[in-house]
Scaffold this active site. Sequence first.
Site, PDB file in Angstrom:
ATOM      1  N   GLU A   1     -16.932  34.035  -8.684  1.00 10.71           N
ATOM      2  CA  GLU A   1     -16.019  33.012  -9.181  1.00 10.71           C
ATOM      3  C   GLU A   1     -15.056  33.637 -10.176  1.00 10.71           C
ATOM      4  O   GLU A   1     -15.475  34.258 -11.136  1.00 10.71           O
ATOM      5  CB  GLU A   1     -16.798  31.875  -9.849  1.00 10.71           C
ATOM      6  CG  GLU A   1     -15.953  30.850 -10.580  1.00 10.71           C
ATOM      7  CD  GLU A   1     -14.857  30.234  -9.718  1.00 10.71           C
ATOM      8  OE1 GLU A   1     -13.677  30.334 -10.125  1.00 10.71           O
ATOM      9  OE2 GLU A   1     -15.178  29.680  -8.652  1.00 10.71           O
TER      10      GLU A   1
ATOM     11  N   ALA B   1       2.741   9.450  -2.384  1.00 14.02           N
ATOM     12  CA  ALA B   1       1.870   8.288  -2.585  1.00 14.02           C
ATOM     13  C   ALA B   1       0.609   8.406  -1.751  1.00 14.02           C
ATOM     14  O   ALA B   1       0.074   7.421  -1.250  1.00 14.02           O
ATOM     15  CB  ALA B   1       2.618   7.001  -2.244  1.00 14.02           C
TER      16      ALA B   1
ATOM     17  N   ALA C   1      -1.721   8.321  -5.641  1.00 13.99           N
ATOM     18  CA  ALA C   1      -2.167   6.943  -5.861  1.00 13.99           C
ATOM     19  C   ALA C   1      -3.159   6.873  -7.010  1.00 13.99           C
ATOM     20  O   ALA C   1      -3.083   5.979  -7.873  1.00 13.99           O
ATOM     21  CB  ALA C   1      -2.788   6.379  -4.588  1.00 13.99           C
TER      22      ALA C   1
ATOM     23  N   VAL D   1      12.762  13.722  -1.078  1.00 11.89           N
ATOM     24  CA  VAL D   1      13.233  14.291  -2.345  1.00 11.89           C
ATOM     25  C   VAL D   1      14.045  15.553  -2.066  1.00 11.89           C
ATOM     26  O   VAL D   1      13.603  16.446  -1.351  1.00 11.89           O
ATOM     27  CB  VAL D   1      12.048  14.611  -3.273  1.00 11.89           C
ATOM     28  CG1 VAL D   1      12.524  15.355  -4.524  1.00 11.89           C
ATOM     29  CG2 VAL D   1      11.319  13.334  -3.665  1.00 11.89           C
TER      30      VAL D   1
ATOM     31  N   HIS E   1     -27.799 -10.983  -0.718  1.00 10.86           N
ATOM     32  CA  HIS E   1     -26.781 -11.921  -1.232  1.00 10.86           C
ATOM     33  C   HIS E   1     -27.052 -12.191  -2.705  1.00 10.86           C
ATOM     34  O   HIS E   1     -28.193 -12.441  -3.081  1.00 10.86           O
ATOM     35  CB  HIS E   1     -26.835 -13.223  -0.451  1.00 10.86           C
ATOM     36  CG  HIS E   1     -25.928 -14.291  -1.009  1.00 10.86           C
ATOM     37  ND1 HIS E   1     -24.562 -14.273  -0.805  1.00 10.86           N
ATOM     38  CD2 HIS E   1     -26.191 -15.384  -1.780  1.00 10.86           C
ATOM     39  CE1 HIS E   1     -24.022 -15.319  -1.418  1.00 10.86           C
ATOM     40  NE2 HIS E   1     -25.001 -16.013  -2.019  1.00 10.86           N
TER      41      HIS E   1
END
Length: 467
Positions: A32, A181, A186, A237, A445
Amino acid sequence: MQYDVIVIGSGPGGYVAAIRAAQLGMKTAIVEKYSVLGGTCLNVGCIPSKALLDSSEHFYNAAHSFKEHGIEISDLKVNLEQMITRKRGVVEKMNNGISFLMKKNKITVYNGFGSFVNKNTVKVAKTDGSSEEITSKNIIIATGSKPTVLPSMPVDKKRVITSTEALNLTEIPKHLVVIGAGVIGAELGSVYARLGAKVSFVEFADSMIPTMDKTMGKELQKSIKKLGAEYYFSHKVTSVVNNGDDVTVTAKNAKDEDVTITGDYVLVCIGRRPYTDGLNLEAAGLAADQRGRVEVDEHTLQTKVEGIYAIGDVIRGAMLAHKAEEEGVFVAETIAGQKPHVNYLLIPGVVYTWPEVASVGYTEEELKTSGRAYKSGSFPFKALGRATASMDTDGLVKVLADKATDEILGVHIIGARAADMIAEAVVAMEYRASAEDVARMSHAHPTYTEAMKEACLAATENRAIHA
């Protein structure tokens, strides 16, 4: 040092591959380049973004719904510094957890930049200037991805930022312009919208989260619009200019007209690219394709060089942490001589906005394009007792099933706890359940998952009980 398996990269795919290889009795090393483990997901992606999403949602609820619950608060304000501090604490705990798992499984960790010397040797270049070489017959490339940056959107990490910088802002933007988006746009756009920023989404496609089922994008747009967000869909863009205290974004709309939007920050979220920079693939006899991906055999995830495998964001397919994890386990078990499998169709996708969005299987658009006969059933959260009690009534469950056999082909959920609810759909589809099978199963429920049962009832015979 000689190992049975060397893993380059310690993100979700890399560290999971290393753990599974060690569990299977292989002497394993992981390389790493940073001083901490976990990769993008843990350090600058999945985990820190979810920490901020939760913090911002708590604030938004305190400001907008607590009073109705009978909880009154005065002098409510955002302490962004504390939010960031908490986020860092969450990341640190996860970092420590992965380090513990490496020790527990006797995996050797090399901190340094890994690159190929040849097909069996990896050089680890350390920050102090020293280096060492380690060897193995099996090497797994798990180096992940980086944000995509285009010349027309020069990122300066100050006013024009990526998701990495968005997780460490020192102030709440007055006006945040989000280019893209999709999932990342988002999520981060909703964080700052909840905290009081004006947010404008500029998206090349014609909807939010354009890779998911169209119904999900439309419903998510409605929900985020309640936060004051504005949208510029079908806009390309053409330039992003940092003016010092603000940034100007220029885009072409569908009529080829120039549209200008100015904000104090611009967040560029136009996707991610495979990260193989400096890996020296050529020394191992490999080369990235034109999209920067490492090509692998679809049955083994092995590259064209025997003994070298690749997983996660560096290969084809969705760039998802859990997809990388499945592939990490798959490769470790393949090396051990087992016969694992990954069903890519049934890897769910999730957007951690509120309401959450989660999908698995085929979208309705894909079924239409393929010409497959299907039926659809949906059920709104506003008809759920549990959702009404919690004031989380935005959203719905949509189930797509084969018209002739009733086999569930796709499930798309937008609503509270959708990220957790999608697991039921994955299990059902893994066992090729029909919509009627799920409809006949008892669901507690009141719960959010009753919406899954009701949507399956709607898909089976159009006989949802509560709608």
